[in-house]
Design a protein around this motif. Structure first.
Motif, PDB file in Angstrom:
ATOM      1  N   SER A   1       0.834  -1.195   0.000  1.00 18.92           N
ATOM      2  CA  SER A   1       0.000   0.000   0.000  1.00 18.92           C
ATOM      3  C   SER A   1       0.872   1.249   0.000  1.00 18.92           C
ATOM      4  CB  SER A   1      -0.923   0.005   1.217  1.00 18.92           C
ATOM      5  OG  SER A   1      -0.160   0.033   2.394  1.00 18.92           O
ATOM      6  N   PRO A   2       0.366   2.314  -0.617  1.00 23.81           N
ATOM      7  CA  PRO A   2       1.145   3.559  -0.647  1.00 23.81           C
ATOM      8  C   PRO A   2       1.263   4.159   0.746  1.00 23.81           C
ATOM      9  CG  PRO A   2      -0.996   3.860  -1.698  1.00 23.81           C
ATOM     10  CD  PRO A   2      -0.876   2.418  -1.337  1.00 23.81           C
ATOM     11  N   THR A   3       2.309   4.909   0.960  1.00 23.04           N
ATOM     12  CA  THR A   3       2.526   5.547   2.253  1.00 23.04           C
ATOM     13  C   THR A   3       1.515   6.673   2.448  1.00 23.04           C
ATOM     14  OG1 THR A   3       4.062   7.147   1.329  1.00 23.04           O
ATOM     15  CG2 THR A   3       5.004   5.073   2.134  1.00 23.04           C
ATOM     16  N   PRO A   4       1.259   7.049   3.704  1.00 24.75           N
ATOM     17  CA  PRO A   4       0.331   8.163   3.932  1.00 24.75           C
ATOM     18  C   PRO A   4       0.762   9.451   3.231  1.00 24.75           C
ATOM     19  CG  PRO A   4       0.762   7.010   5.986  1.00 24.75           C
ATOM     20  CD  PRO A   4       1.687   6.438   4.946  1.00 24.75           C
ATOM     21  N   GLN A   5       2.072   9.714   3.160  1.00 26.22           N
ATOM     22  CA  GLN A   5       2.541  10.928   2.488  1.00 26.22           C
ATOM     23  C   GLN A   5       2.199  10.894   1.005  1.00 26.22           C
ATOM     24  OE1 GLN A   5       4.560   9.021   4.439  1.00 26.22           O
ATOM     25  NE2 GLN A   5       4.760  10.338   6.226  1.00 26.22           N
ATOM     26  N   ARG A   6       2.347   9.737   0.386  1.00 22.53           N
ATOM     27  CA  ARG A   6       2.019   9.620  -1.039  1.00 22.53           C
ATOM     28  C   ARG A   6       0.525   9.804  -1.272  1.00 22.53           C
ATOM     29  NH1 ARG A   6       4.362   7.670  -5.784  1.00 22.53           N
ATOM     30  NH2 ARG A   6       2.828   6.809  -7.210  1.00 22.53           N
TER      31      ARG A   6
ATOM     32  N   ARG B   1      -1.461  11.587   0.554  1.00 22.13           N
ATOM     33  CA  ARG B   1      -1.743  13.010   0.740  1.00 22.13           C
ATOM     34  C   ARG B   1      -1.365  13.796  -0.507  1.00 22.13           C
ATOM     35  NH1 ARG B   1       0.729  12.322   6.349  1.00 22.13           N
ATOM     36  NH2 ARG B   1      -1.104  11.825   7.575  1.00 22.13           N
ATOM     37  N   LEU B   2      -0.205  13.491  -1.061  1.00 17.50           N
ATOM     38  CA  LEU B   2       0.233  14.181  -2.273  1.00 17.50           C
ATOM     39  C   LEU B   2      -0.726  13.903  -3.426  1.00 17.50           C
ATOM     40  CD1 LEU B   2       2.314  15.920  -3.714  1.00 17.50           C
ATOM     41  CD2 LEU B   2       3.592  13.830  -4.223  1.00 17.50           C
ATOM     42  N   GLU B   3      -1.173  12.667  -3.545  1.00 19.39           N
ATOM     43  CA  GLU B   3      -2.125  12.330  -4.605  1.00 19.39           C
ATOM     44  C   GLU B   3      -3.425  13.093  -4.419  1.00 19.39           C
ATOM     45  OE1 GLU B   3      -2.443   8.098  -4.331  1.00 19.39           O
ATOM     46  OE2 GLU B   3      -0.556   7.759  -5.387  1.00 19.39           O
ATOM     47  N   ARG B   4      -3.869  13.251  -3.172  1.00 23.96           N
ATOM     48  CA  ARG B   4      -5.102  13.989  -2.920  1.00 23.96           C
ATOM     49  C   ARG B   4      -4.924  15.465  -3.252  1.00 23.96           C
ATOM     50  NH1 ARG B   4      -8.941  13.119   2.094  1.00 23.96           N
ATOM     51  NH2 ARG B   4      -9.207  11.233   0.883  1.00 23.96           N
ATOM     52  N   VAL B   5      -3.796  16.045  -2.851  1.00 22.42           N
ATOM     53  CA  VAL B   5      -3.546  17.469  -3.121  1.00 22.42           C
ATOM     54  C   VAL B   5      -3.487  17.727  -4.620  1.00 22.42           C
ATOM     55  CG1 VAL B   5      -1.801  19.280  -2.924  1.00 22.42           C
ATOM     56  CG2 VAL B   5      -2.433  17.957  -0.926  1.00 22.42           C
ATOM     57  N   LEU B   6      -2.957  16.801  -5.371  1.00 29.04           N
ATOM     58  CA  LEU B   6      -2.824  16.986  -6.809  1.00 29.04           C
ATOM     59  C   LEU B   6      -4.076  16.585  -7.587  1.00 29.04           C
ATOM     60  CD1 LEU B   6       0.858  15.810  -7.309  1.00 29.04           C
ATOM     61  CD2 LEU B   6      -0.024  18.151  -7.134  1.00 29.04           C
ATOM     62  N   SER B   7      -5.120  16.118  -6.896  1.00 26.59           N
ATOM     63  CA  SER B   7      -6.344  15.732  -7.597  1.00 26.59           C
ATOM     64  C   SER B   7      -7.125  16.972  -8.019  1.00 26.59           C
ATOM     65  CB  SER B   7      -7.220  14.853  -6.693  1.00 26.59           C
ATOM     66  OG  SER B   7      -7.786  15.624  -5.653  1.00 26.59           O
ATOM     67  N   MET B   8      -7.816  16.865  -9.115  1.00 28.85           N
ATOM     68  CA  MET B   8      -8.597  17.990  -9.631  1.00 28.85           C
ATOM     69  C   MET B   8      -9.686  18.408  -8.646  1.00 28.85           C
ATOM     70  SD  MET B   8      -7.424  19.241 -12.331  1.00 28.85           S
ATOM     71  CE  MET B   8      -8.804  20.264 -12.790  1.00 28.85           C
ATOM     72  N   GLU B   9     -10.281  17.445  -7.951  1.00 31.97           N
ATOM     73  CA  GLU B   9     -11.347  17.771  -7.009  1.00 31.97           C
ATOM     74  C   GLU B   9     -10.825  18.647  -5.882  1.00 31.97           C
ATOM     75  OE1 GLU B   9     -10.539  14.617  -7.819  1.00 31.97           O
ATOM     76  OE2 GLU B   9     -12.241  13.965  -9.036  1.00 31.97           O
TER      77      GLU B   9
ATOM     78  N   ASN C   1     -10.939  21.550   3.525  1.00 25.91           N
ATOM     79  CA  ASN C   1     -10.115  20.974   2.459  1.00 25.91           C
ATOM     80  C   ASN C   1      -8.718  20.667   2.963  1.00 25.91           C
ATOM     81  OD1 ASN C   1     -12.054  20.988   0.483  1.00 25.91           O
ATOM     82  ND2 ASN C   1     -11.489  22.983  -0.289  1.00 25.91           N
ATOM     83  N   VAL C   2      -8.140  21.567   3.741  1.00 24.47           N
ATOM     84  CA  VAL C   2      -6.793  21.334   4.280  1.00 24.47           C
ATOM     85  C   VAL C   2      -6.826  20.177   5.277  1.00 24.47           C
ATOM     86  CG1 VAL C   2      -4.946  22.366   5.644  1.00 24.47           C
ATOM     87  CG2 VAL C   2      -6.038  23.693   3.831  1.00 24.47           C
ATOM     88  N   ALA C   3      -7.866  20.105   6.093  1.00 26.74           N
ATOM     89  CA  ALA C   3      -7.964  19.027   7.071  1.00 26.74           C
ATOM     90  C   ALA C   3      -8.131  17.663   6.385  1.00 26.74           C
ATOM     91  CB  ALA C   3      -9.136  19.277   8.009  1.00 26.74           C
ATOM     92  N   SER C   4      -8.739  17.653   5.216  1.00 28.72           N
ATOM     93  CA  SER C   4      -8.933  16.376   4.515  1.00 28.72           C
ATOM     94  C   SER C   4      -7.611  15.757   4.078  1.00 28.72           C
ATOM     95  CB  SER C   4      -9.856  16.557   3.320  1.00 28.72           C
ATOM     96  OG  SER C   4      -9.199  17.237   2.271  1.00 28.72           O
ATOM     97  N   ILE C   5      -6.581  16.573   3.964  1.00 30.38           N
ATOM     98  CA  ILE C   5      -5.262  16.038   3.586  1.00 30.38           C
ATOM     99  C   ILE C   5      -4.715  15.159   4.706  1.00 30.38           C
ATOM    100  CG2 ILE C   5      -2.879  16.628   3.021  1.00 30.38           C
ATOM    101  CD1 ILE C   5      -3.970  19.238   1.860  1.00 30.38           C
ATOM    102  N   SER C   6      -4.875  15.612   5.933  1.00 33.80           N
ATOM    103  CA  SER C   6      -4.294  14.875   7.057  1.00 33.80           C
ATOM    104  C   SER C   6      -5.041  13.587   7.337  1.00 33.80           C
ATOM    105  CB  SER C   6      -4.270  15.746   8.308  1.00 33.80           C
ATOM    106  OG  SER C   6      -5.578  16.052   8.701  1.00 33.80           O
ATOM    107  N   THR C   7      -6.250  13.440   6.824  1.00 32.40           N
ATOM    108  CA  THR C   7      -7.013  12.223   7.052  1.00 32.40           C
ATOM    109  C   THR C   7      -7.076  11.338   5.820  1.00 32.40           C
ATOM    110  OG1 THR C   7      -9.076  13.347   6.480  1.00 32.40           O
ATOM    111  CG2 THR C   7      -8.452  13.334   8.804  1.00 32.40           C
ATOM    112  N   ALA C   8      -6.181  11.541   4.876  1.00 35.30           N
ATOM    113  CA  ALA C   8      -6.179  10.748   3.642  1.00 35.30           C
ATOM    114  C   ALA C   8      -5.909   9.287   3.980  1.00 35.30           C
ATOM    115  CB  ALA C   8      -5.124  11.264   2.674  1.00 35.30           C
ATOM    116  N   LYS C   9      -6.789   8.427   3.496  1.00 32.88           N
ATOM    117  CA  LYS C   9      -6.663   6.981   3.717  1.00 32.88           C
ATOM    118  C   LYS C   9      -6.733   6.271   2.385  1.00 32.88           C
ATOM    119  CE  LYS C   9      -8.882   7.261   8.183  1.00 32.88           C
ATOM    120  NZ  LYS C   9     -10.074   7.001   8.940  1.00 32.88           N
ATOM    121  N   ALA C  10      -6.289   5.059   2.375  1.00 36.55           N
ATOM    122  CA  ALA C  10      -6.366   4.277   1.143  1.00 36.55           C
ATOM    123  C   ALA C  10      -7.818   3.963   0.832  1.00 36.55           C
ATOM    124  CB  ALA C  10      -5.573   2.990   1.289  1.00 36.55           C
ATOM    125  N   ASP C  11      -8.204   4.131  -0.404  1.00 37.55           N
ATOM    126  CA  ASP C  11      -9.580   3.828  -0.811  1.00 37.55           C
ATOM    127  C   ASP C  11      -9.730   2.370  -1.154  1.00 37.55           C
ATOM    128  OD1 ASP C  11     -10.326   6.442  -0.450  1.00 37.55           O
ATOM    129  OD2 ASP C  11      -9.817   7.006  -2.499  1.00 37.55           O
TER     130      ASP C  11
END
Length: 75
Positions: free
Chosen positions: A11-16, A18-26, A65-75
């Motif tokens: 599984s990807p690391t939490p940092q990865r 988070r980065l994927e979420r930040v770079l998402s269009m949504e 939106n900023v708080a959602s980065i810290s709670t990023a989990k694998a889907d």
């Protein structure tokens, strides 16, 4: 952890994530929209209670939106 077993998923690391979420269009779209909304309040001025509510709504949207980065989990 890497293993010699071919069927084990890594599984990807939490940092990865988070980065994927930040770079998402949504996420980018919502964050940019909330910043523009806050900016428009200042451009047009704060002259009533409704303007303050608009500013608070946009600010809390940005915070969410900023708080959602810290709670990023694998889907």
């Amino acid at each position: 952890m890497l293993t010699n077993e071919p069927n084990v998923a890594v599984s990807p690391t939490p940092q990865r994530r988070r980065l994927e979420r930040v770079l998402s269009m949504e996420w980018l779209g919502q964050t940019f929209a909330s910043i523009c909304w806050m900016g428009s309040v200042f451009v047009y001025g704060i002259s009533s209670n409704g303007d303050w509510l608009q500013l608070f709504a946009a600010s809390f949207w940005l915070v969410a939106n900023v708080a959602s980065i810290s709670t990023a989990k694998a889907d």
